[in-house]
Design a protein around this motif. Structure first.
Motif, PDB file in Angstrom:
ATOM      1  N   SER A  70      72.722  38.021 113.373  1.00  0.00           N
ATOM      2  CA  SER A  70      73.521  38.960 112.358  1.00  0.00           C
ATOM      3  C   SER A  70      73.602  37.903 111.122  1.00  0.00           C
ATOM      4  O   SER A  70      73.360  36.390 110.737  1.00  0.00           O
ATOM      5  CB  SER A  70      75.328  38.848 112.597  1.00  0.00           C
ATOM      6  N   GLY A  71      73.192  38.306 110.062  1.00  0.00           N
ATOM      7  CA  GLY A  71      73.196  38.266 108.636  1.00  0.00           C
ATOM      8  C   GLY A  71      71.773  37.870 108.251  1.00  0.00           C
ATOM      9  O   GLY A  71      71.367  37.134 107.187  1.00  0.00           O
ATOM     10  N   TYR A  72      70.807  38.521 108.545  1.00  0.00           N
ATOM     11  CA  TYR A  72      69.625  37.824 108.799  1.00  0.00           C
ATOM     12  C   TYR A  72      68.433  38.901 109.136  1.00  0.00           C
ATOM     13  O   TYR A  72      68.767  39.416 109.327  1.00  0.00           O
ATOM     14  CB  TYR A  72      68.746  36.606 109.243  1.00  0.00           C
ATOM     15  N   ILE A  84      69.754  37.186 104.543  1.00  0.00           N
ATOM     16  CA  ILE A  84      70.841  38.617 103.560  1.00  0.00           C
ATOM     17  C   ILE A  84      71.452  37.461 102.485  1.00  0.00           C
ATOM     18  O   ILE A  84      72.525  37.147 102.766  1.00  0.00           O
ATOM     19  CB  ILE A  84      71.135  39.234 104.047  1.00  0.00           C
ATOM     20  N   ASN A  85      71.368  37.758 101.371  1.00  0.00           N
ATOM     21  CA  ASN A  85      72.085  36.970 100.508  1.00  0.00           C
ATOM     22  C   ASN A  85      72.704  38.739  99.412  1.00  0.00           C
ATOM     23  O   ASN A  85      72.601  39.443  99.400  1.00  0.00           O
ATOM     24  CB  ASN A  85      71.024  37.527  99.230  1.00  0.00           C
ATOM     25  N   GLU A  86      74.157  38.230 100.176  1.00  0.00           N
ATOM     26  CA  GLU A  86      74.925  39.805 100.314  1.00  0.00           C
ATOM     27  C   GLU A  86      75.302  39.309  98.621  1.00  0.00           C
ATOM     28  O   GLU A  86      75.892  40.768  98.629  1.00  0.00           O
ATOM     29  CB  GLU A  86      76.273  39.345 101.391  1.00  0.00           C
ATOM     30  N   PHE A  92      79.871  42.303  99.976  1.00  0.00           N
ATOM     31  CA  PHE A  92      80.672  41.316  99.880  1.00  0.00           C
ATOM     32  C   PHE A  92      81.894  41.744  99.647  1.00  0.00           C
ATOM     33  O   PHE A  92      82.314  42.734  99.129  1.00  0.00           O
ATOM     34  CB  PHE A  92      80.391  40.009  99.240  1.00  0.00           C
ATOM     35  N   THR A  93      82.787  40.743  99.986  1.00  0.00           N
ATOM     36  CA  THR A  93      84.880  41.476  99.973  1.00  0.00           C
ATOM     37  C   THR A  93      84.993  39.633  98.861  1.00  0.00           C
ATOM     38  O   THR A  93      86.458  40.418  98.892  1.00  0.00           O
ATOM     39  CB  THR A  93      85.502  41.412 101.731  1.00  0.00           C
ATOM     40  N   ILE A 103      75.662  31.966 101.361  1.00  0.00           N
ATOM     41  CA  ILE A 103      74.909  30.696 103.036  1.00  0.00           C
ATOM     42  C   ILE A 103      74.299  30.770 104.104  1.00  0.00           C
ATOM     43  O   ILE A 103      74.283  31.993 103.761  1.00  0.00           O
ATOM     44  CB  ILE A 103      76.783  29.793 104.021  1.00  0.00           C
ATOM     45  N   PRO A 104      73.841  30.669 104.444  1.00  0.00           N
ATOM     46  CA  PRO A 104      72.950  31.109 105.809  1.00  0.00           C
ATOM     47  C   PRO A 104      73.414  32.097 106.290  1.00  0.00           C
ATOM     48  O   PRO A 104      74.682  31.674 107.311  1.00  0.00           O
ATOM     49  CB  PRO A 104      72.313  30.158 106.201  1.00  0.00           C
TER      50      PRO A 104
END
Length: 190
Positions: A70-72, A84-86, A92-93, A103-104
């Motif tokens: 998750s996040g990649y 993924i650079n949110e 982002f929230t 962050i990674p």
């Protein structure tokens, strides 16, 4: 006259190849011929090498595919994962007062810098202790806050950042020290 066993009733589960007086069974890519010489079973490509995928390999009938945490995102090579650079894509929230910090695999919402008395805030990441304030006598003139991304897997020792004193104020002296966050003694100054 040779009988073509493949034309009448295919004895193989996948591909039949007629030979003189007999036949051979062949399997599609991603499958292997079983000991009976007739049936084909799926090969688990993931068990052959741990380097097929950067993160996780998933076996599928006749093939395999790679997945990322998750996040990649999975890159075009279908093997590598990229964070993924949110913050960049605005997914982002964080509140309007907070700063998004990538962050990674995820992100963090950083609260704005708040200067503690007797310090006053002079910009978004700097606090100053006015010389005319008696409470500032034994305190650092300024405190500068910086957030840095330190990627794991770096070879150590490694320089993270450099600070340099200036001769802007005659008679001033400088003390550099790690004030907090180094309880495990992972960092040192030189």
């Amino acid at each position: 006259i040779d009988v073509n066993e493949c034309t009448n009733e295919n004895p193989c589960t996948q591909t039949c190849v007629n030979t003189y007086g007999s036949f051979l069974c062949r399997c599609e890519p991603g499958y292997e011929l079983e000991a009976d010489g007739v049936n084909c079973s799926d090969m688990d490509e993931c068990s052959f090498s741990e380097f097929l995928c950067q993160h996780e390999c998933v076996n599928s009938p006749g093939s395999y595919y790679c997945i990322c945490p998750s996040g990649y995102n999975l890159l075009d090579d279908s093997r590598s994962c990229q964070d993924i650079n949110e913050c960049e894509i605005r997914n982002f929230t964080c509140t309007l007062q907070q700063t998004c910090f990538n962050i990674p695999g995820e992100y963090k919402c950083l609260d704005p810098v708040r200067c503690e008395d007797p310090y006053i805030q002079i910009n978004e990441n700097r606090c100053m202790c006015p010389a005319e304030n008696a409470g500032c006598r034994d305190q650092p003139f300024t405190v500068l806050y910086r957030v840095m991304d330190m990627v794991s897997g770096r070879s150590v020792p490694s320089d993270i950042f450099q600070m340099q004193a200036t001769t802007r104020y005659p008679g001033a002296y400088y003390i550099f020290q790690i004030k907090s966050g180094n309880e495990g003694r992972e960092f040192y100054m030189r």
